[in-house]
Design an enzyme around this catalytic site. Sequence first.
Site, PDB file in Angstrom:
ATOM      1  N   SER A  97      40.493  75.208  38.040  1.00  0.00           N
ATOM      2  CA  SER A  97      40.247  73.908  37.738  1.00  0.00           C
ATOM      3  C   SER A  97      39.000  73.523  37.434  1.00  0.00           C
ATOM      4  O   SER A  97      37.927  73.275  38.770  1.00  0.00           O
ATOM      5  CB  SER A  97      40.987  73.122  39.224  1.00  0.00           C
ATOM      6  OG  SER A  97      41.236  72.225  38.329  1.00  0.00           O
ATOM      7  N   SER A  98      38.606  73.310  36.103  1.00  0.00           N
ATOM      8  CA  SER A  98      37.181  72.640  35.999  1.00  0.00           C
ATOM      9  C   SER A  98      37.061  71.378  36.568  1.00  0.00           C
ATOM     10  O   SER A  98      37.748  70.822  36.815  1.00  0.00           O
ATOM     11  CB  SER A  98      37.004  72.703  34.730  1.00  0.00           C
ATOM     12  OG  SER A  98      37.885  74.020  34.170  1.00  0.00           O
ATOM     13  N   ALA A  99      35.873  71.101  36.325  1.00  0.00           N
ATOM     14  CA  ALA A  99      35.346  69.924  37.099  1.00  0.00           C
ATOM     15  C   ALA A  99      35.473  69.044  36.288  1.00  0.00           C
ATOM     16  O   ALA A  99      35.770  69.240  34.879  1.00  0.00           O
ATOM     17  CB  ALA A  99      33.722  69.456  36.426  1.00  0.00           C
TER      18      ALA A  99
END
Length: 380
Positions: A97-99
Amino acid sequence: MDEAIAKRVDRLVEYIRGFEDIQSFVTEAIRAVPRHRFIPDVALATPGDPDQAFVIDRDTDPDSWWDTVYSPNPIVTQLDDGGSDIRAGVGAYTSSSSAPSTVAHLLQLLDPEPDDRVLEVGTGTGWTAGLLAHLVGPHGSVTSIEIDEVVGEQAAKNLAQTGVQAHMVIGDGADGCPQRAPYDRVHVTCGIRTLPYAWVEQCRPGGVIVAPYSPGFGDHVLRLVALPDGTAIGRFPGYAAYMMMRLQRPASAAPDDGSGRRHPTQVHPRTIGLAPPGADLAMAAVTDLYAHISREENRFLTYVLDPADPGQWAVAVHERGNPEHTVYQMGERPLWEEVCDAYFRWVGWGEPGRDRFGMTVTPEEQRVWLDTPDQVLNRG
């Protein structure tokens, strides 16, 4: 949503607003599609330095889990394409889950409108698909492609449990999904070195493609607009580092068989390894090579690799306290000299920044250019 979760969401939104001038349509989507519904009970938080990564476990330490989910951190959810246990915390990062700030930045560049048809490449946890579905509304549509069957199945469950309507496809995102084309927007959540033409082909004229672009030197955001003639053109409006698309991952360098040559260099390895983004784009376009750095206690190393021939590689070494620098070269191609020449060509152009570079994609090639499309730096 209970009050405690709402406060965490508020804090995350405030952080994102401070990171960049993110518009309200993006932050409203983040409020409407809570991140915690897409994060597994056990995952790996990655604050930036790999040595600082730590495992979060919702059962054994719920406070840390909740704090991390609503922090600015990326959260890794798979290691080694599923071959390593996430609890070990050791392995190649292959899904996440990206920044949140990066997610918000790319969504703002994409700028989806209600009723748009969107293709997402790389479903991951499903959170971004959920945000896209909220943004396009009930009369729009989101088609999301995930190459990893296990990751895709879990994302489909996450979306269903959150009440999000999205069409899930398990397959190679490079092919797009022609059955559901044309698309108004293409949103890519994996790094690419070459943009698959299928994404352009499946866009309406005026459609927008936003993708993390990692050509081998630095990480960038590429934003393209599809034209009526079947090409696409755009620029690099910022920075984003994502895991590479599986079929575009760089090959590993061939082992050192002892046949390499060592010679001095007057160029400090940091000059190339820590070059500004504009120089990175120039070096990548001119040389078609990869580079990465390594920091050791008493050494700084810049590696250069020919992706078409992993037996051709070089490493430039600075030893702390030593005014002389050396290069060790495997293969006949003078890689270090090529990247140095490209760097000083960039200096001679006046050190243009990333925003002065652009790309044109046609059915046959992608061309990187400086200032205007007729000033092409490469053809490939």
